[in-house]
Each structure stands twice: as C-alpha cells, then as structure tokens.
Design a protein around this motif. Structure first.
Motif, PDB file in Angstrom:
ATOM      1  N   ASP A 112       0.833  -1.193   0.000  1.00 15.40           N
ATOM      2  CA  ASP A 112       0.000   0.000   0.000  1.00 15.40           C
ATOM      3  C   ASP A 112       0.879   1.259   0.000  1.00 15.40           C
ATOM      4  N   ARG A 113       0.638   2.128  -0.961  1.00 15.82           N
ATOM      5  CA  ARG A 113       1.449   3.336  -1.103  1.00 15.82           C
ATOM      6  C   ARG A 113       1.427   4.200   0.160  1.00 15.82           C
ATOM      7  N   ASP A 114       0.244   4.390   0.745  1.00 13.86           N
ATOM      8  CA  ASP A 114       0.124   5.267   1.903  1.00 13.86           C
ATOM      9  C   ASP A 114       0.814   4.686   3.130  1.00 13.86           C
ATOM     10  N   PHE A 115       0.859   3.358   3.229  1.00 11.72           N
ATOM     11  CA  PHE A 115       1.574   2.727   4.333  1.00 11.72           C
ATOM     12  C   PHE A 115       3.058   3.088   4.269  1.00 11.72           C
ATOM     13  N   ILE A 116       3.618   3.028   3.063  1.00 15.28           N
ATOM     14  CA  ILE A 116       5.036   3.371   2.899  1.00 15.28           C
ATOM     15  C   ILE A 116       5.246   4.862   3.134  1.00 15.28           C
ATOM     16  N   TYR A 117       4.314   5.694   2.686  1.00 16.61           N
ATOM     17  CA  TYR A 117       4.417   7.134   2.927  1.00 16.61           C
ATOM     18  C   TYR A 117       4.488   7.422   4.427  1.00 16.61           C
ATOM     19  N   TYR A 118       3.604   6.809   5.202  1.00 16.62           N
ATOM     20  CA  TYR A 118       3.624   7.030   6.642  1.00 16.62           C
ATOM     21  C   TYR A 118       4.938   6.544   7.262  1.00 16.62           C
ATOM     22  N   PHE A 119       5.483   5.456   6.737  1.00 17.19           N
ATOM     23  CA  PHE A 119       6.769   4.982   7.264  1.00 17.19           C
ATOM     24  C   PHE A 119       7.857   6.031   7.060  1.00 17.19           C
ATOM     25  N   THR A 120       7.825   6.718   5.907  1.00 11.78           N
ATOM     26  CA  THR A 120       8.862   7.729   5.640  1.00 11.78           C
ATOM     27  C   THR A 120       8.727   8.946   6.562  1.00 11.78           C
ATOM     28  N   LYS A 121       7.622   9.042   7.300  1.00 13.64           N
ATOM     29  CA  LYS A 121       7.444  10.131   8.264  1.00 13.64           C
ATOM     30  C   LYS A 121       7.859   9.708   9.680  1.00 13.64           C
ATOM     31  N   SER A 122       8.300   8.476   9.832  1.00 12.83           N
ATOM     32  CA  SER A 122       8.636   7.956  11.158  1.00 12.83           C
ATOM     33  C   SER A 122      10.071   8.296  11.546  1.00 12.83           C
ATOM     34  N   ASP A 123      10.329   8.274  12.848  1.00  8.67           N
ATOM     35  CA  ASP A 123      11.687   8.503  13.349  1.00  8.67           C
ATOM     36  C   ASP A 123      12.635   7.403  12.885  1.00  8.67           C
ATOM     37  N   ASP A 124      12.116   6.192  12.733  1.00  7.59           N
ATOM     38  CA  ASP A 124      12.947   5.073  12.294  1.00  7.59           C
ATOM     39  C   ASP A 124      13.493   5.333  10.894  1.00  7.59           C
ATOM     40  N   PHE A 125      12.622   5.782   9.992  1.00 10.98           N
ATOM     41  CA  PHE A 125      13.088   6.096   8.640  1.00 10.98           C
ATOM     42  C   PHE A 125      14.090   7.239   8.672  1.00 10.98           C
ATOM     43  N   ALA A 126      13.808   8.299   9.434  1.00 11.18           N
ATOM     44  CA  ALA A 126      14.708   9.455   9.504  1.00 11.18           C
ATOM     45  C   ALA A 126      16.089   9.038  10.008  1.00 11.18           C
ATOM     46  N   ARG A 127      16.095   8.141  11.007  1.00  5.25           N
ATOM     47  CA  ARG A 127      17.371   7.681  11.555  1.00  5.25           C
ATOM     48  C   ARG A 127      18.168   6.910  10.522  1.00  5.25           C
ATOM     49  N   GLN A 128      17.504   5.974   9.827  1.00  5.04           N
ATOM     50  CA  GLN A 128      18.205   5.169   8.825  1.00  5.04           C
ATOM     51  C   GLN A 128      18.653   6.015   7.640  1.00  5.04           C
ATOM     52  N   ALA A 129      17.807   6.954   7.216  1.00  3.80           N
ATOM     53  CA  ALA A 129      18.181   7.835   6.107  1.00  3.80           C
ATOM     54  C   ALA A 129      19.394   8.676   6.486  1.00  3.80           C
ATOM     55  N   GLY A 130      19.407   9.168   7.726  1.00  2.00           N
ATOM     56  CA  GLY A 130      20.535   9.977   8.185  1.00  2.00           C
ATOM     57  C   GLY A 130      21.819   9.172   8.229  1.00  2.00           C
ATOM     58  N   THR A 131      21.724   7.914   8.676  1.00  2.00           N
ATOM     59  CA  THR A 131      22.899   7.053   8.756  1.00  2.00           C
ATOM     60  C   THR A 131      23.481   6.779   7.378  1.00  2.00           C
ATOM     61  N   ASN A 132      22.618   6.683   6.377  1.00  2.00           N
ATOM     62  CA  ASN A 132      23.060   6.336   5.025  1.00  2.00           C
ATOM     63  C   ASN A 132      23.371   7.542   4.150  1.00  2.00           C
ATOM     64  N   THR A 133      23.178   8.736   4.676  1.00  2.00           N
ATOM     65  CA  THR A 133      23.448   9.944   3.897  1.00  2.00           C
ATOM     66  C   THR A 133      24.930  10.296   3.979  1.00  2.00           C
ATOM     67  N   ARG A 134      25.504  10.656   2.852  1.00  2.25           N
ATOM     68  CA  ARG A 134      26.892  11.091   2.790  1.00  2.25           C
ATOM     69  C   ARG A 134      26.929  12.606   2.672  1.00  2.25           C
ATOM     70  N   ILE A 135      27.734  13.241   3.520  1.00  2.59           N
ATOM     71  CA  ILE A 135      27.820  14.698   3.536  1.00  2.59           C
ATOM     72  C   ILE A 135      29.059  15.124   2.757  1.00  2.59           C
ATOM     73  N   ALA A 136      28.845  15.837   1.670  1.00  6.30           N
ATOM     74  CA  ALA A 136      29.956  16.409   0.898  1.00  6.30           C
ATOM     75  C   ALA A 136      29.630  17.884   0.695  1.00  6.30           C
ATOM     76  N   ALA A 137      29.678  18.345  -0.565  1.00  7.03           N
ATOM     77  CA  ALA A 137      29.276  19.727  -0.835  1.00  7.03           C
ATOM     78  C   ALA A 137      27.816  19.918  -0.430  1.00  7.03           C
ATOM     79  N   GLN A 138      27.006  18.872  -0.664  1.00  6.56           N
ATOM     80  CA  GLN A 138      25.632  18.859  -0.168  1.00  6.56           C
ATOM     81  C   GLN A 138      25.282  17.422   0.225  1.00  6.56           C
ATOM     82  N   PRO A 139      24.392  17.238   1.197  1.00  8.31           N
ATOM     83  CA  PRO A 139      24.022  15.880   1.609  1.00  8.31           C
ATOM     84  C   PRO A 139      23.476  15.076   0.425  1.00  8.31           C
ATOM     85  N   LYS A 140      23.815  13.793   0.391  1.00  6.45           N
ATOM     86  CA  LYS A 140      23.379  12.937  -0.713  1.00  6.45           C
ATOM     87  C   LYS A 140      23.072  11.540  -0.172  1.00  6.45           C
ATOM     88  N   LEU A 141      21.880  11.044  -0.507  1.00  8.78           N
ATOM     89  CA  LEU A 141      21.482   9.678  -0.144  1.00  8.78           C
ATOM     90  C   LEU A 141      21.469   8.858  -1.422  1.00  8.78           C
TER      91      LEU A 141
END
Length: 410
Positions: A112-141
């Motif tokens: 379900d599309r909306d289920f995944i959308y809500y997951f991307t609003k969770s702290d769990d997603f934010a934490r994992q996205a932050g861990t996998n983001t590389r910071i250079a001239a600008q952040p990049k995932l």
C-alpha cells in the motif's frame, strides 16, 4: 515481531528509480508546455506538490529525459540537499519529469502506497536515512543505500490498509487541532501587537509629539583605530555589546556577552552606555532590534549599534515599547537604504516622530503593557506546549503503527 509481519527493505518492496537533470545547455522555463518538471523546491511538508511555481521543459528536452517521469501512483523522495521529503504527485502532474535530486518508489503488488508514505514520516526512517546519507558539498542519499533501509510491514495488504485508515483518521484530527492551536497562538500575538499599536497612536490630554532627536541623545560607538578586535576579547571585564547579544525580550544576554579589558575600554572615545540607555541596531537583517541596557551600568557598543539616551521627559521602557511596536518598526522602512545589506544612520532614527504623555502616565502605560505581555506569554506557552504535544502524538502513533501496536482503540 507481531505474527503476520516481516522486515523488508525498500529495495524489496519497490523499484527505486532516480530522476534526471535537464541536459547541459538547456534550462527550465516558466512558460507552460505539455511537459512539467518537478523539483525538490516543489515538494511540500504535507506530502503534496506546490503547483504555484511549477516549471517546464520543451518537447525537445523531454524527448531526452522521457524515461525519468513520475506517476501519481508512485512516491517521490528527495535524496540530495534536503533528504527524505516524501509524498505523491497529483493526477494533473502524472507523467511529469522528475529532478535528479529526487527518486521515485514504484511499489510492487501487495504494497500500500500510503503505508510506505507514513513509514517515511517515522523517526525510524529518519534515523536510517541519516545514517546512510553522505555529507559532501551537499548531503546525498545514494539510491543503493536508500534501498537498504528496513521497515516492518504486515504481509497482508488489508492489514496495511487498516493501519493507514487509522492513521488517516488520527492525523486528520491532529491537523485540525494543530491548526486551531496555531490560530490561537497567532491571535494572542496579534492582540498584544494591536494594543501596543493603539498606545502610540492615541492622542490624549497632555500628549506631545516630538522627533526622537529632540527627546533623546544619540551616541555611536567608537569606529576609530581603538575599535576592539576579536583577538582583544577577555574572559571577564567590561561588556562589549553587539547585535547578537540583544534578546527577544529586550534584554542583553549576559551568558553570550563578550568582554574587553578596562584599558581597552578607557581608550574608546564614545559608545559607552549609562544606566537607563537603550541600544538600537542600525545594520543588517536585525535592523531595528532594540534592548534596554539595564541591569548593566557599564559597557561599550559595537559599530552596528547606536545608544539612545532618553531625556527626563521620556521613560526608557516607554521608548523601548515604542521602538518595538508595529508603529516604531514601520518607521524603519521610511529611512533604511533599501540595499541588500540594509542600514540606517543615527541621524535618520533621530527623525522618527514619537507621541508621549507626561512621564507618570508613560509609566502607567508601560505597567499595563507589561501585564498584557505577561498574559500573552502565558497563552503562547500554553499553545506552544499543545503544539509540541500534538507533534509528539504523531511520533507516538507512527511508532505504534510500525510496531504492530495500533488498534482501533488507540
């Protein structure tokens, strides 16, 4: 994990596909064509698209990037600069081109599309996205890293949809409550500013109107060879006051204060405060920022400030209230230079007209303003706490949802 749930990665449940930049030598255009081009700046915080500034590409450009479009059935997700902004495109933008700074999630059957959308609003997603983001001239995932983000998900599509329905209902109620709290917060501030404005536009018996230069002494800081440099600051000594020390409540921050030595202070020819003075910002984005120097009895001001020293006919706190009122702040526009780095001269501020009653009445008006301000702050605190509680409730609901704990009774 709850029975009927499993852990998947985004790569398991969706094809993750990047967008495409406009080919070299071409630019986006404001004039509408058949081919809208969506950028991250068009993404909104509530998961939609702001269509007010959508730009377009020509048919020639579209032919070169036509494989990089997004459907209204997909989710968009920003992957460069601003990371993790997600949502869907409206039907009228179905088939629009997508920026290289975002990707689309093409969900597989049974998701379900909306289920995944809500997951991307969770702290769990934010934490994992932050861990996998590389910071250079600008952040990049990177897309490959994005695909590895894990989420718990019910195997059953109806169960996903049930959870989405509960979240939709709860978030709708939260949105209404948030809008009401924000409106009440805005109204509380507007009420105080309205009363503040009325104080300085009334003309009662015994009131006078003068120019500030007639009822105040103005003193600039010493801008000569003895001007203190950062290397000359000391841990403790005489306060060296700049714009950054002015607080929202009209006080000077003692914890952030810079200090100069007694010797350096004595070398300055001007810009030394006295009890009852005010300091007023003459430069930059904080133009017109004002503070009372009390309880300081000694100090000097940087070149971005001017000292205002009221005469015996003007109460310091009355003058502060005037300068920070909508009327006082509005006077700035008539005198600032309009440059990219706006500034005023002390001579311009001295031309501000000010109306005032006898000194005893000024003190009475200030006391009433203080009482109203205190009540306004009390209301603001209540509404700010309510907004914080509503935001915390959203986080709690998302946490419950993705731990299989959300039931109709939550």
């Amino acid at each position: 994990m709850k029975v009927g749930w499993e852990v998947k990665t985004l790569g398991d449940i969706a094809d993750v596909k990047g967008g495409k930049r406009v080919p070299r030598g071409y630019k986006l255009q404001s004039e509408p064509t058949k081919h809208p081009y969506i950028t991250v700046s068009d993404f909104t915080d509530d998961g939609t698209i702001d269509t007010s500034n959508i730009r377009y590409v020509s048919s020639e450009v579209f032919d070169q990037i036509k494989r990089y479009t997004i459907s209204s059935n997909n989710l968009y997700l920003s992957i460069a600069g601003t990371i993790g902004k997600t949502g869907y495109v409206p039907s009228e933008l179905d088939g629009a081109s997508l920026t290289e700074n975002a990707c689309k999630l093409v969900l597989r059957p049974g998701i379900d599309r909306d289920f995944i959308y809500y997951f991307t609003k969770s702290d769990d997603f934010a934490r994992q996205a932050g861990t996998n983001t590389r910071i250079a001239a600008q952040p990049k995932l990177a897309l490959e890293r994005l695909k590895t983000i894990k989420l718990p998900i019910p195997s059953s599509l109806p169960e996903q949809q049930r959870i989405v329905g509960l979240l939709d209902e709860a978030f709708e109620g939260i949105a209404t409550a948030t809008a009401n709290a924000e409106k009440n917060l805005k109204n509380a501030r507007a009420l105080f500013e309205s009363h503040l404005q009325s104080v300085f536009t009334q003309r009662g018996l015994g009131w006078e109107e003068k120019l500030l230069g007639d009822v105040c002494e103005f003193e600039n800081g010493d801008r000569g060879k003895n001007y203190p440099h950062r290397s000359e600051y000391v841990e403790s000594g005489i306060p060296w006051i700049n714009t950054g020390h002015i607080q929202r409540d009209g006080t000077l921050s003692e914890t952030e204060m810079n200090f100069i030595s007694r010797e350096k202070y004595e070398s300055l020819r001007s810009g030394k405060i006295q009890p009852g003075d005010l300091v007023y910002c003459l430069r930059g984005a904080t133009l017109g920022k004002t503070a009372l120097v009390d309880p300081l009895t000694e100090g000097a001001v940087a070149s971005s400030l001017v000292i205002l020293r009221p005469s015996s006919v003007l109460d310091s706190r009355y003058l502060y209230s005037f300068l920070t009122s909508p009327l006082g702040q509005g006077l700035i526009k008539g005198y600032e230079n309009g440059a990219a780095q706006p500034n005023l001269g002390a001579k311009s501020v001295a031309k501000y007209p000010i109306s005032f009653p006898p000194i005893a009445e000024q003190k009475q008006l200030v006391a009433k303003l203080d009482d109203l301000h205190e009540e306004t702050q009390r209301l603001e605190s209540i509404y700010q706490q309510k907004l914080a509680a509503l935001n915390a409730l959203k986080k709690s609901l998302l946490h419950q949802a993705f731990n299989g704990e959300l039931t109709g009774g939550n």
